[in-house]
Structures are given as structure tokens and as C-alpha cells.
Design a protein around this motif. Structure first.
Motif, PDB file in Angstrom:
ATOM      1  N   GLY A 181       0.819  -1.195   0.000  1.00 42.81           N
ATOM      2  CA  GLY A 181       0.000   0.000   0.000  1.00 42.81           C
ATOM      3  C   GLY A 181       0.857   1.250   0.000  1.00 42.81           C
ATOM      4  O   GLY A 181       2.090   1.186   0.132  1.00 42.81           O
ATOM      5  N   VAL A 182       0.226   2.392  -0.144  1.00 42.00           N
ATOM      6  CA  VAL A 182       0.941   3.667  -0.256  1.00 42.00           C
ATOM      7  C   VAL A 182       0.319   4.682   0.692  1.00 42.00           C
ATOM      8  O   VAL A 182      -0.910   4.799   0.771  1.00 42.00           O
ATOM      9  N   ILE A 183       1.170   5.391   1.418  1.00 38.97           N
ATOM     10  CA  ILE A 183       0.734   6.574   2.166  1.00 38.97           C
ATOM     11  C   ILE A 183       1.489   7.764   1.588  1.00 38.97           C
ATOM     12  O   ILE A 183       2.729   7.783   1.568  1.00 38.97           O
ATOM     13  N   SER A 184       0.753   8.751   1.098  1.00 36.47           N
ATOM     14  CA  SER A 184       1.359   9.963   0.571  1.00 36.47           C
ATOM     15  C   SER A 184       0.613  11.173   1.140  1.00 36.47           C
ATOM     16  O   SER A 184      -0.220  11.032   2.041  1.00 36.47           O
ATOM     17  N   ASP A 185       0.917  12.348   0.611  1.00 31.65           N
ATOM     18  CA  ASP A 185       0.320  13.575   1.141  1.00 31.65           C
ATOM     19  C   ASP A 185      -0.664  14.180   0.141  1.00 31.65           C
ATOM     20  O   ASP A 185      -0.839  13.667  -0.970  1.00 31.65           O
ATOM     21  N   GLU A 186      -1.266  15.280   0.524  1.00 32.28           N
ATOM     22  CA  GLU A 186      -2.292  15.925  -0.296  1.00 32.28           C
ATOM     23  C   GLU A 186      -1.787  16.386  -1.657  1.00 32.28           C
ATOM     24  O   GLU A 186      -2.576  16.595  -2.577  1.00 32.28           O
ATOM     25  N   GLY A 187      -0.471  16.546  -1.780  1.00 25.53           N
ATOM     26  CA  GLY A 187       0.093  16.990  -3.051  1.00 25.53           C
ATOM     27  C   GLY A 187       0.135  15.916  -4.122  1.00 25.53           C
ATOM     28  O   GLY A 187       0.503  16.193  -5.269  1.00 25.53           O
ATOM     29  N   LEU A 188      -0.242  14.683  -3.777  1.00 23.67           N
ATOM     30  CA  LEU A 188      -0.225  13.593  -4.754  1.00 23.67           C
ATOM     31  C   LEU A 188      -1.218  13.896  -5.870  1.00 23.67           C
ATOM     32  O   LEU A 188      -2.395  14.112  -5.632  1.00 23.67           O
ATOM     33  N   ALA A 189      -0.718  13.892  -7.106  1.00 25.11           N
ATOM     34  CA  ALA A 189      -1.535  14.264  -8.257  1.00 25.11           C
ATOM     35  C   ALA A 189      -2.724  13.325  -8.421  1.00 25.11           C
ATOM     36  O   ALA A 189      -2.646  12.129  -8.125  1.00 25.11           O
ATOM     37  N   ALA A 190      -3.832  13.873  -8.931  1.00 23.09           N
ATOM     38  CA  ALA A 190      -5.039  13.071  -9.156  1.00 23.09           C
ATOM     39  C   ALA A 190      -4.762  11.907 -10.093  1.00 23.09           C
ATOM     40  O   ALA A 190      -5.324  10.818  -9.935  1.00 23.09           O
ATOM     41  N   SER A 191      -3.891  12.126 -11.072  1.00 15.09           N
ATOM     42  CA  SER A 191      -3.566  11.051 -12.013  1.00 15.09           C
ATOM     43  C   SER A 191      -2.908   9.881 -11.307  1.00 15.09           C
ATOM     44  O   SER A 191      -3.174   8.711 -11.632  1.00 15.09           O
ATOM     45  N   TRP A 192      -2.048  10.175 -10.326  1.00 11.77           N
ATOM     46  CA  TRP A 192      -1.411   9.099  -9.567  1.00 11.77           C
ATOM     47  C   TRP A 192      -2.419   8.410  -8.651  1.00 11.77           C
ATOM     48  O   TRP A 192      -2.386   7.193  -8.489  1.00 11.77           O
ATOM     49  N   ARG A 193      -3.313   9.164  -8.055  1.00 13.23           N
ATOM     50  CA  ARG A 193      -4.322   8.556  -7.188  1.00 13.23           C
ATOM     51  C   ARG A 193      -5.185   7.585  -7.996  1.00 13.23           C
ATOM     52  O   ARG A 193      -5.481   6.464  -7.543  1.00 13.23           O
ATOM     53  N   THR A 194      -5.565   7.998  -9.206  1.00  7.76           N
ATOM     54  CA  THR A 194      -6.367   7.126 -10.069  1.00  7.76           C
ATOM     55  C   THR A 194      -5.581   5.900 -10.486  1.00  7.76           C
ATOM     56  O   THR A 194      -6.099   4.771 -10.479  1.00  7.76           O
ATOM     57  N   ARG A 195      -4.324   6.113 -10.831  1.00  2.89           N
ATOM     58  CA  ARG A 195      -3.511   4.986 -11.283  1.00  2.89           C
ATOM     59  C   ARG A 195      -3.306   3.956 -10.181  1.00  2.89           C
ATOM     60  O   ARG A 195      -3.402   2.751 -10.407  1.00  2.89           O
ATOM     61  N   LEU A 196      -3.010   4.426  -8.981  1.00  2.00           N
ATOM     62  CA  LEU A 196      -2.815   3.498  -7.868  1.00  2.00           C
ATOM     63  C   LEU A 196      -4.106   2.751  -7.541  1.00  2.00           C
ATOM     64  O   LEU A 196      -4.089   1.554  -7.219  1.00  2.00           O
ATOM     65  N   ALA A 197      -5.243   3.443  -7.658  1.00  2.00           N
ATOM     66  CA  ALA A 197      -6.527   2.780  -7.426  1.00  2.00           C
ATOM     67  C   ALA A 197      -6.779   1.712  -8.486  1.00  2.00           C
ATOM     68  O   ALA A 197      -7.272   0.617  -8.174  1.00  2.00           O
ATOM     69  N   ASP A 198      -6.426   2.021  -9.739  1.00  2.00           N
ATOM     70  CA  ASP A 198      -6.600   1.046 -10.822  1.00  2.00           C
ATOM     71  C   ASP A 198      -5.716  -0.182 -10.611  1.00  2.00           C
ATOM     72  O   ASP A 198      -6.110  -1.309 -10.933  1.00  2.00           O
ATOM     73  N   ILE A 199      -4.518   0.033 -10.075  1.00  2.00           N
ATOM     74  CA  ILE A 199      -3.615  -1.074  -9.780  1.00  2.00           C
ATOM     75  C   ILE A 199      -4.184  -1.953  -8.669  1.00  2.00           C
ATOM     76  O   ILE A 199      -3.929  -3.159  -8.609  1.00  2.00           O
ATOM     77  N   GLY A 200      -4.969  -1.339  -7.798  1.00  2.00           N
ATOM     78  CA  GLY A 200      -5.525  -2.059  -6.659  1.00  2.00           C
ATOM     79  C   GLY A 200      -4.707  -1.912  -5.397  1.00  2.00           C
ATOM     80  O   GLY A 200      -4.968  -2.591  -4.392  1.00  2.00           O
ATOM     81  N   ALA A 201      -3.710  -1.018  -5.420  1.00  2.00           N
ATOM     82  CA  ALA A 201      -2.876  -0.794  -4.238  1.00  2.00           C
ATOM     83  C   ALA A 201      -3.628   0.094  -3.247  1.00  2.00           C
ATOM     84  O   ALA A 201      -4.131   1.157  -3.628  1.00  2.00           O
ATOM     85  N   PRO A 202      -3.724  -0.310  -1.991  1.00  2.00           N
ATOM     86  CA  PRO A 202      -4.367   0.551  -0.993  1.00  2.00           C
ATOM     87  C   PRO A 202      -3.633   1.890  -0.887  1.00  2.00           C
ATOM     88  O   PRO A 202      -2.395   1.919  -0.849  1.00  2.00           O
ATOM     89  N   VAL A 203      -4.372   2.987  -0.880  1.00  2.00           N
ATOM     90  CA  VAL A 203      -3.770   4.325  -0.848  1.00  2.00           C
ATOM     91  C   VAL A 203      -4.387   5.130   0.284  1.00  2.00           C
ATOM     92  O   VAL A 203      -5.611   5.178   0.433  1.00  2.00           O
ATOM     93  N   ILE A 204      -3.528   5.741   1.081  1.00  2.00           N
ATOM     94  CA  ILE A 204      -3.953   6.695   2.107  1.00  2.00           C
ATOM     95  C   ILE A 204      -3.338   8.037   1.762  1.00  2.00           C
ATOM     96  O   ILE A 204      -2.110   8.151   1.602  1.00  2.00           O
ATOM     97  N   VAL A 205      -4.175   9.057   1.606  1.00  2.00           N
ATOM     98  CA  VAL A 205      -3.689  10.417   1.382  1.00  2.00           C
ATOM     99  C   VAL A 205      -3.788  11.155   2.703  1.00  2.00           C
ATOM    100  O   VAL A 205      -4.896  11.376   3.218  1.00  2.00           O
TER     101      VAL A 205
END
Length: 269
Positions: free
Chosen positions: A228-252
Motif C-alpha cells: 500500500g501507499v501513504i502519501s500527502d495531499e500533493g499527490l496528483a489526481a492522475s497518480w491517485r487514479t492509477r494506484l486505485a486502478d492497480i488495486g494498491a491501498p492508498v492513504i492520502v
């Protein structure tokens, strides 16, 4: 205040090379007399070399300063990520803390708010941050010292990992490239990080938004479940979508998610 000023002088010299005493006085907001005294302290410590009315980082000292500079880059984001990671900790479990600068913020938060945990790390500064903390059992991997990251790497460290199993791994990153893979600047570090992932039930990548879309030399792993990934609010929307498509858990992690008390604690750590 003096320690903060000395740190600011070191960082300024590291970033800009040779600076005059006047340059340093303007940069840190101190008098020329104060800067001269500070430079004498730093010269006595072997950190800087003085010449021609100014100073530069001494040969061999830039490794320490480089880590310090990296540690302070994006500090608010790193602290927010650390706070989100802290919320995932499970008392009485076993965890591994990588030697990254964002993971170091998690260690400092754990020092301020300890819980019963068995902690393993390959980071010297992380082990130091967790010394004499009640409720924690801390073990440091043995192996080769990598000065650039104050970390332990190499075959001996990897062999030790093969005899261990962790409930949770918190991993830093030099870069997350456009191929959605994590990369390191060092081959030995990359190899050890990859081995960590095989020895943990769950793993979270702690990477601030500046690390995404960059690439360094040595592949660690592809981002894919269960990582999974923990990042900050600056994470681009394109990366958030891509990580979601991969299926990796993401916490912003929102910056407001790091409460004032935790910020104060970390600042004093």
C-alpha cells in the motif's frame, strides 16, 4: 536557537557551496560577529573549512549534511504521512522500519507516543531515535554501513532478514517512476528493501508526493497489492487514479491530520 542556526548554516553551505560571512548572516538573520563564532564551532567540529572571508562544507562532511537536507525537505508532508502510518500500528506486533527520512518521522512519533512493539530496523538514526523508549524492543540489523543513508545493507543484513518475519513493514522510497515501480539510488539498498517485502505480512510505502514521477537507478519493487501507499495531499489526481486502478491501498494524509501536539513533539525530537 544556536543549534537551529548552526543547522541552517550547514544547509546553506551545502546547497550553495562557498559563501561569504555576509551571505550567511543575511541567510540566517544573525550578526557578523555571531556568524564568525558559529563558523569557529563548525570548523572545530570538522564540518566546514573557512577561507577568504567565508566558508564551505569540509571534504567528507557533505554526507551528513546531505542526509540532514533530505530529512528537512517536505517536512510537513513527511510528518503528516508519519501520523497516518502511526494510526496503522498494531500493539504487540512486530514491525520493520526502513532507513528512509519519512520513516524516521514515524520513529520519532513512536518515541513520543510508544506502544508495545517489537521493532526491527536497518536505520542507525531510527535505532537511535528509539533508544530507551518504554514498551519497545528494538533490534538493528547487522551488516555493511552505507554512510549516505546511515543505513545497514549487504549480504549479512539480508541473511538476518531471512530468519525474521514481520507483521508490518514501513518502507521509504527514493523515487516512484512512471512505470509505477519504486526505485533506490543504491543497489545494496534496493536489494535489501526488496528482501524486506518478502518477509512482511503487510507493507506500506511512505512516499511524499515529490517522489512520484521521478526515477533513480535501482529497482526495488512494482507497486501492487499487498503493498500500500501513504502519501500527502500533493499527490496528483492522475497518480491517485492509477494506484486505485492497480488495486494498491492508498492513504492520502492531510496536513491537518498531524495534530498540533504531535507537531510540537516532533519538532522537539
Amino acid at each position: 536557537m544556536k543549534d537551529d542556526r548552526l543547522s541552517a548554516i550547514r544547509q546553506h553551505l551545502y546547497a550553495r557551496g562557498f559563501c561569504t560571512i555576509q551571505d550567511l548572516a543575511d541567510a540566517v538573520g544573525a550578526s557578523l560577529a555571531t556568524i564568525r563564532r558559529d563558523l569557529q564551532v563548525l570548523e572545530d567540529e570538522g564540518v566546514i573549512t573557512r577561507s577568504h572571508g567565508g566558508a564551505r562544507i569540509a571534504s567528507g562532511a557533505d554526507v551528513e549534511v546531505a542526509f540532514e537536507v533530505r530529512e528537512r525537505q517536505g517536512l510537513a508532508a513527511k510528518r503528516a504521512i508519519a501520523a497516518a502510518a502511526y494510526d496503522l500500528l498494531k500493539p504487540h506486533g512486530s514491525i520493520f522500519l526502513d532507513a528512509g527520512t519519512t520513516v524516521l518521522q514515524l520513529a520519532r512519533l513512536l518515541r513520543m507516543h510508544p506502544m508495545p512493539l517489537t521493532v526491527f530496523t536497518n536505520g542507525l538514526l531510527i535505532a537511535q531515535a528509539l533508544m530507551n523508549v518504554p514498551k519497545l524492543k528494538v533490534s538493528l540489523l547487522g551488516g555493511q554501513l552505507r554512510n549516505e543513508n546511515a543505513s545497514i545493507v549487504g549480504p549479512a543484513a539480508e541473511a538476518m532478514l531471512d530468519r525474521l518475519w514481520f507483521d508490518q513493514l514501513f518502507l521509504g522510497a527514493s523515487a516512484v517512476a512512471d512505470d509505477a515501480c519504486v526505485y533506490s539510488m543504491d543497489a545494496a539498498e534496493a536489494s535489501l528493501n526488496a528482501r524486506m517485502l518478502t518477509r512482511s505480512a503487510t507493507a506500506m510505502l511512505l512516499a511524499d508526493s515529490s517522489k512520484f514521477g521521478r526515477c533513480t537507478t535501482f529497482l526495488v519493487t512494482e507497486i501492487a497489492p499487498p503493498l500500500g501507499v501513504i502519501s500527502d495531499e500533493g499527490l496528483a489526481a492522475s497518480w491517485r487514479t492509477r494506484l486505485a486502478d492497480i488495486g494498491a491501498p492508498v492513504i492520502v494524509a492531510p496536513l491537518a491530520g498531524t495534530n498540533a501536539a504531535a507537531k510540537d513533539d516532533l519538532a522537539d525530537a
